[in-house]
Design an enzyme around this catalytic site. Structure first.
Site, PDB file in Angstrom:
ATOM      1  N   LYS A   1     -62.553  -9.994   7.191  1.00  0.00           N
ATOM      2  CA  LYS A   1     -61.531  -9.954   8.255  1.00  0.00           C
ATOM      3  C   LYS A   1     -61.096  -8.639   8.288  1.00  0.00           C
ATOM      4  CE  LYS A   1     -62.574 -14.602   9.831  1.00  0.00           C
ATOM      5  NZ  LYS A   1     -62.880 -13.957  11.048  1.00  0.00           N
TER       6      LYS A   1
ATOM      7  N   ARG B   1     -69.919 -22.705  10.645  1.00  0.00           N
ATOM      8  CA  ARG B   1     -71.606 -23.070  10.870  1.00  0.00           C
ATOM      9  C   ARG B   1     -72.266 -23.772   9.667  1.00  0.00           C
ATOM     10  NH1 ARG B   1     -73.321 -17.602  13.839  1.00  0.00           N
ATOM     11  NH2 ARG B   1     -70.782 -18.177  14.872  1.00  0.00           N
TER      12      ARG B   1
END
Length: 498
Positions: free
Chosen positions: A283, A357
């Site tokens: 990130k 996920r």
């Protein structure tokens, strides 16, 4: 905080440090305000005419009114009478509690819950009042070297002044609201703790502590070897990049008075990435500190279970939390890796920052063993949901209309709102992979939708809904901090089930 009731007889003679009365923006007084106005020889109306406009949530303090025993009478703005609704009521209650906290008072009395609100019953208004008071008095100082104890609110008690016939309804609502407020406090504290303290192990220990405190809770915390034995290859792959050990937490709420549901328990599944650096797909540095909030789904499950246990709510609920860190290292997932989930489906990892996920899919497969009536997962899953809905509504996805409608209704009633987004089968095409059964991302377009579509591949055995709380679980900027959403929505949903 303690919540109790007092009947409205001799309102002007109530002994309290502060008495809240409602004033509408059009200059109209609430019934309680009218009583105090007459007792004080119209001192309230005189002030309203000249100084106080009744803006929703605003306050003005009148001291030592003649004919009134309360030390302070706090005028609380209700907004326009024609627009007075549940949200305005909550703002009024929070405004009064915030005043009491700021003024360093230990107790106060409020007449606000008695003000009628269209389509909102007394029990709901009382519940909202307790939740609002909890929000107004929340204070975080856990990681300060020398906490400013004078900054901590001293407010310990708020009395709701109501008609004698309404006491039972109000007391029930206050009890429910207090439990929800306590659950929200736990959720906020967990979210606000830094990642070096609130680790997967810390979340597991928090669950165990709840089980020791409340007899209705049973907790099991699984370690890496146990997770490996279950075949949770997708979850394990995310945890591999960190030296912090993973935890898979299983909570059960079941009290003796609850009838075992013929249709199975409600299962709440929380994403527990206690820090998310993005893995190899690192990130940007700016605001990466906020990725300590990537476990807010897990925190909301723990907060909901705390509220459930305090209320001894007669409904069977299971909580599942997949907790680990997502960090870059020589052992971390790489873009292009293929892993095998607990369901047996293989997954091509195209972006290691789409890790939520990957841990949720194995937890959703594990949920099948409970033969659930419904499964709801809660996750700070996608930045795309923030783009779509901002910080107002939680993203709701579901393959079951009745479950979606129940959650939307619970969100509206609890003022913890959601907005349903589509899950058309055509979106599934974006998840096709040349090298595995499914890719873990579907490209930039409709990112929150394809994330939900990914999860749906693992939920064929039951009714399922997904709450993307990436935009609602915390605030950034100068007001940085966890919000405890969607604990109010989840608790309202479970109250409706009970």
């Amino acid at each position: 905080m303690e919540f109790s009731t007092h009947t409205t007889a001799s309102l002007h003679q109530i002994k309290t440090a502060a008495l809240a009365i409602g004033i509408y923006a059009d200059g109209e007084l609430s019934p309680a305000a009218d009583v105090i106005d007459r007792a004080s020889d119209h001192a309230v109306r005189n002030v309203v005419k000249t100084e106080f406009r009744g803006r929703a949530g605003a306050t003005l303090v009148l001291r030592s009114l003649p004919g009134v025993t309360a030390q302070r009478v706090v005028l609380v703005g209700l907004g326009k009478q024609s627009e007075y609704n549940a949200r305005a009521h909550a703002a009024a209650e929070q405004g009064f509690a915030a005043y009491c906290a700021t003024a360093r008072l230990t107790e106060g009395a409020s007449t606000l819950v008695a003000n009628p609100v269209a389509d909102v019953d007394l029990r709901t208004r009382a519940r909202s009042a307790a939740i609002a008071a909890g929000a107004a008095t929340y204070h975080y100082d856990t990681t300060f070297s020398a906490p400013d104890r004078d900054a901590r609110p001293k407010l310990k008690k708020i009395v709701q002044v109501v008609d004698r016939a309404d006491v039972a309804q109000v007391q029930q609502g206050l009890r429910e609201g207090a439990a929800i407020a306590h659950g929200m406090e736990l959720t906020r504290n967990l979210g606000n703790l830094p990642g070096n303290i609130c680790t997967p192990t810390y979340l597991g220990d928090t669950a165990k502590k709840l089980a020791r405190e409340f007899g209705s809770l049973k907790v099991e915390v699984l370690d890496r070897k146990q997770v490996e034995a279950l075949g949770m290859g997708s979850f394990l792959s995310v945890a591999r990049g960190s030296e912090e050990p993973l935890r898979f937490i299983v909570l059960r709420h079941q009290i003796k008075a609850a009838k075992k549901s013929k249709s199975g328990p409600v299962v709440l599944v929380g994403k527990g990435i206690t820090f998310d650096a993005g893995g190899i797909s690192l990130k940007p540095a700016a605001t990466m500190d906020e990725m300590k909030y990537d476990m807010c789904g897990a925190a909301s499950v723990l907060g909901t279970f705390r509220a459930l246990a305090e209320l001894e709510l007669p409904v069977e609920v299971v909580g599942l939390i997949a907790a680990c860190e997502n960090l870059p290292s020589g052992k971390a997932n790489k873009p292009g890796d293929v892993v095998t989930s607990m369901s047996g489906q293989t997954i091509e990892i195209l972006n290691t920052d789409a890790e939520g996920r990957l841990v949720l899919c194995d937890a959703l497969t594990y949920a099948e063993r409970f033969k659930p009536s419904a499964v709801i997962d809660i996750a700070t899953l996608t930045g795309a949901c923030v783009v779509a809905l901002g910080h107002v509504n939680t993203g709701l996805f579901s393959t079951d209309d009745s479950l979606a409608d129940a959650l939307l209704s619970a969100g509206k009633q609890s003022l913890d709102t959601a907005w349903r987004l589509p899950m058309d089968s055509a979106y599934q095409d974006q998840l096709k992979s040349n090298f595995a059964d499914i890719a873990n991302i579907g490209g930039p377009a409709a990112g929150s939708v394809t994330a939900a579509c990914f999860l749906s591949r693992f939920t064929k055995a039951y009714r399922w809904a997904h709450l993307d709380i990436a935009g609602t679980a915390w605030r950034g900027g100068k007001d940085k901090g966890a919000t405890a959403r969607p604990v109010p929505m989840l608790m309202q949903f479970l109250l409706d089930q009970a």
